[in-house]
Design a protein around this motif. Structure first.
Motif, PDB file in Angstrom:
ATOM      1  N   LEU B   9      66.892 -52.107-120.022  1.00 26.58           N
ATOM      2  CA  LEU B   9      67.284 -51.050-118.771  1.00 26.58           C
ATOM      3  C   LEU B   9      67.010 -49.600-119.539  1.00 26.58           C
ATOM      4  CD1 LEU B   9      70.851 -52.166-118.166  1.00 26.58           C
ATOM      5  CD2 LEU B   9      68.903 -52.604-116.712  1.00 26.58           C
ATOM      6  N   SER B  14      68.596 -45.475-113.376  1.00 29.25           N
ATOM      7  CA  SER B  14      69.266 -46.146-112.337  1.00 29.25           C
ATOM      8  C   SER B  14      68.830 -45.943-111.096  1.00 29.25           C
ATOM      9  CB  SER B  14      70.913 -45.910-112.514  1.00 29.25           C
ATOM     10  OG  SER B  14      71.211 -46.093-113.610  1.00 29.25           O
ATOM     11  N   LEU B  88      76.265 -49.247-121.099  1.00 26.99           N
ATOM     12  CA  LEU B  88      76.502 -49.805-119.777  1.00 26.99           C
ATOM     13  C   LEU B  88      77.702 -48.982-118.832  1.00 26.99           C
ATOM     14  CD1 LEU B  88      76.605 -53.600-120.588  1.00 26.99           C
ATOM     15  CD2 LEU B  88      74.856 -52.528-119.239  1.00 26.99           C
ATOM     16  N   ARG B  91      76.086 -45.730-117.840  1.00 28.78           N
ATOM     17  CA  ARG B  91      75.481 -46.068-116.485  1.00 28.78           C
ATOM     18  C   ARG B  91      76.265 -46.614-115.116  1.00 28.78           C
ATOM     19  NH1 ARG B  91      69.991 -46.868-118.210  1.00 28.78           N
ATOM     20  NH2 ARG B  91      68.758 -47.763-116.329  1.00 28.78           N
ATOM     21  N   LEU B  93      78.041 -48.977-115.045  1.00 35.51           N
ATOM     22  CA  LEU B  93      77.803 -50.555-114.748  1.00 35.51           C
ATOM     23  C   LEU B  93      79.194 -51.238-114.943  1.00 35.51           C
ATOM     24  CD1 LEU B  93      74.135 -51.021-115.805  1.00 35.51           C
ATOM     25  CD2 LEU B  93      74.995 -50.899-113.385  1.00 35.51           C
ATOM     26  N   LEU B 109      74.569 -59.017-113.456  1.00 32.03           N
ATOM     27  CA  LEU B 109      73.753 -57.733-112.987  1.00 32.03           C
ATOM     28  C   LEU B 109      72.551 -58.133-112.345  1.00 32.03           C
ATOM     29  CD1 LEU B 109      73.028 -54.615-113.756  1.00 32.03           C
ATOM     30  CD2 LEU B 109      72.183 -55.453-115.918  1.00 32.03           C
ATOM     31  N   GLU B 113      69.628 -53.352-110.451  1.00 36.98           N
ATOM     32  CA  GLU B 113      70.717 -52.692-110.774  1.00 36.98           C
ATOM     33  C   GLU B 113      71.682 -52.299-109.552  1.00 36.98           C
ATOM     34  OE1 GLU B 113      71.488 -49.491-113.808  1.00 36.98           O
ATOM     35  OE2 GLU B 113      69.312 -50.027-114.268  1.00 36.98           O
ATOM     36  N   THR B 116      76.388 -55.509-108.318  1.00 38.91           N
ATOM     37  CA  THR B 116      76.766 -56.112-109.720  1.00 38.91           C
ATOM     38  C   THR B 116      78.260 -56.606-109.634  1.00 38.91           C
ATOM     39  OG1 THR B 116      77.807 -53.989-110.111  1.00 38.91           O
ATOM     40  CG2 THR B 116      75.835 -54.110-111.162  1.00 38.91           C
TER      41      THR B 116
END
Lengths: 183, 356
Positions: B9, B14, B88, B91, B93, B109, B113, B116
């Motif tokens: 990543l 993103s 993460l 981001r 996430l 994931l 992206e 999730t």
């Protein structure tokens, strides 16, 4: 040496506030009185309703019989209501039934409602939608009775009766889950 | 193995920041999250470790057989070091809480992206979709498609009265949290923001800063989200948020016109100085980048000939965060080194012709 309040220059500064002004971070050091006057103190924040935590809400809702209520326990996971009061987190799905009485005023306060009107799990859609519709009408009927609108209440009672007896083939209109995005 | 998925990543932006979306000069992204729990297992906080393990294995199996989540990977938190977790979180996430979680939990994931599933956060499942721009329906359709597939494989805690049952009563009902990530520089500059934020909270919506709950407001970026999850259908929740968001956008545009009419030169000067700093500075802090990017972004929105694009600016908001820099550099750095590395990265990304 104690720092003086930046606003009045007299009392000791007790509140250190970071504030954004014209894209620049400004540090403010204020005394109790000036902080309150400018709306920064915890007391002022509380008044605005923004800093209200779940705990505060709960306290206000059933402060009277706190001891007795706190001792109620969820038969499934063993969570005490008093623990929920501290953490704001329930222990398991069954807690919603175990603490139903205590949670209702809280839900009303937080959401302004006590009944779900959104989607239901698939497969359960038809039945759930109809049961929901019936419950919604029961609520409305109670309100109609309270307002002494007896004709309206009677209409609702008849509709509820009809819906309850109908076979499950027709989910109530406006049923959740079935809607697809129009855009 | 999980760490290598995180490494993949690093160089990749993103989607929610890199692609253009509707109204993207004012709205960076739209996020929809659904909270779900398995029927027969206590909520995460009260579950035993082995029960949490059961949740993980059931949810991961369901995710793996989902077409919507196809080709995804599960990242167990236990296999990730603190740096990867921080990465993460930067981001968006995983949540801040997940960074320090030591019990069985993780993130499912997808490749792009987009969808999730956080497993064993406060609720067993937190299904999330983030799309660029103001796209409430797109985000909702995406998250719903995932949820419907998982619903077919798992039994969610649900009651007819209260809807989907969640660990915190503030999420019960739809379990849905919708948020739009707004950039409102004119309202801040004209000091109208307080009034607008008060209005937003009066209609039952919440406003937060750049990093969600409890975070301070940086760079004129705001997150507006719904709070009510009970007694409103998903459709009503979406329509409400969209309506209020559009009102806020109109207020921003009105404030923008006033600024341009009364202080055009000063505003342009500020914006181009910010761009100059980003393109020339040799050391930059994370906060500085957010505030300078905010100013330059404003310039792009005003259409005053700023020679950079929104996606490049948006990406800097994430790429210049500490864990991203450490991952890119491939080593731990002192604060000074990191500020220098950050400035190099920003310069490279914003100066045409400098890169490659």
């Amino acid at each position: 040496m104690v720092k003086k309040c930046q606003n009045c220059g007299k009392a000791p500064a007790k509140h250190h506030i970071k504030k954004w002004e014209n894209n620049v971070e400004v540090d403010l050091a204020l005394c109790d009185a000036c902080a309150e006057a400018k709306g920064f103190s915890p007391a002022a924040a509380k008044k605005s309703g923004l800093a209200e935590t779940l705990g505060d809400m709960l306290e206000g809702l059933e402060g009277v019989s706190e001891g007795a209520v706190g001792g109620i326990e969820c038969s499934r996971c063993g969570l005490l209501y008093s623990t929920f009061r501290q953490t704001g987190r329930l222990g398991c799905p069954h807690c919603y039934e175990a603490f139903e009485k205590q949670l209702k005023p809280l839900l009303r306060r937080v959401h302004g409602a006590v009944r779900h009107t959104g989607r239901a799990p698939a497969g359960d859609d038809e039945h759930a939608a109809r049961r929901q519709e019936i419950r919604r009408m029961q609520d409305e009927m109670e309100r109609a009775v309270a307002r002494e609108e007896f004709e309206r209440a009677a209409e609702l009672r008849d509709t509820i009766r009809r819906l309850s007896e109908e076979p499950a083939a027709h989910p109530a209109s406006g049923a959740p889950g079935g809607e697809r995005s129009a855009k | 193995m999980s760490a290598s998925h995180v490494d993949e990543l690093v160089g990749r932006p993103s989607r929610w920041l890199a692609e253009p979306g509707a109204e993207s000069d004012l709205v960076l992204s739209t996020r929809v999250r659904l909270a779900r729990n398995l029927k027969d297992i206590p909520f995460t906080q009260r579950a035993a470790d082995e029960e949490m393990g059961v949740v993980v294995s059931r949810v991961v199996t369901a995710c793996q057989s989902s077409a919507e989540l196809g080709g995804g990977v599960f990242l167990p938190m236990a296999e990730l070091g603190e740096l990867d977790r921080q990465f993460l979180a930067e981001r968006h996430l995983i949540s801040r809480e997940m960074v320090t979680e030591s019990r069985p939990a993780g993130l499912y994931l997808t490749k792009g992206e987009h969808g999730t599933v956080m497993v064993n956060e406060e609720d067993h499942l937190r299904i999330t979709s983030v799309v660029p721009g103001l796209e409430l329906d797109a985000a909702w359709n995406e998250v719903r498609a995932i949820e419907e597939e998982l619903d077919a494989a798992l039994e969610f805690a649900y009651s007819d009265d209260l809807g989907y049952l969640t660990a915190c009563p503030t999420n019960v009902g739809t379990g849905m949290r919708l948020s739009v990530f707004l950039h409102l520089p004119s309202l801040v500059l004209t000091k109208k923001i307080r009034q607008v934020l008060r209005g937003i909270s009066q209609v039952g919506l919440a406003v937060r800063g750049f990093y969600g709950e409890g975070s301070e407001i940086l760079g004129n970026f705001f997150q507006v989200s719904n709070q009510q999850t009970l007694g409103l259908s998903e459709r009503e929740t979406i329509d409400n948020l969209e309506k209020v968001t559009r009102q806020v956008m109109e207020a921003e545009i009105r404030a923008r016109r006033i600024l341009l009419k009364e202080a055009r030169l000063q505003i342009e000067d500020k914006i181009f100085r910010a761009l100059g700093t980003l393109q020339s500075a040799r050391m930059l802090t994370a906060t500085e980048v957010i505030n300078l990017v905010s100013a330059v972004r404003f310039g792009v929105a005003l259409g005053i000939g700023v020679p950079v694009g929104l996606p490049a600016l948006n990406q800097l908001l994430v790429l210049t965060q500490p864990a991203h820099l450490t991952k890119m550099a491939g080593r731990e750095m002192s604060e000074t080194e990191r500020n220098a590395f950050r400035a190099d990265l920003v310069r490279e990304r914003l100066t045409p012709g400098l890169k490659g």
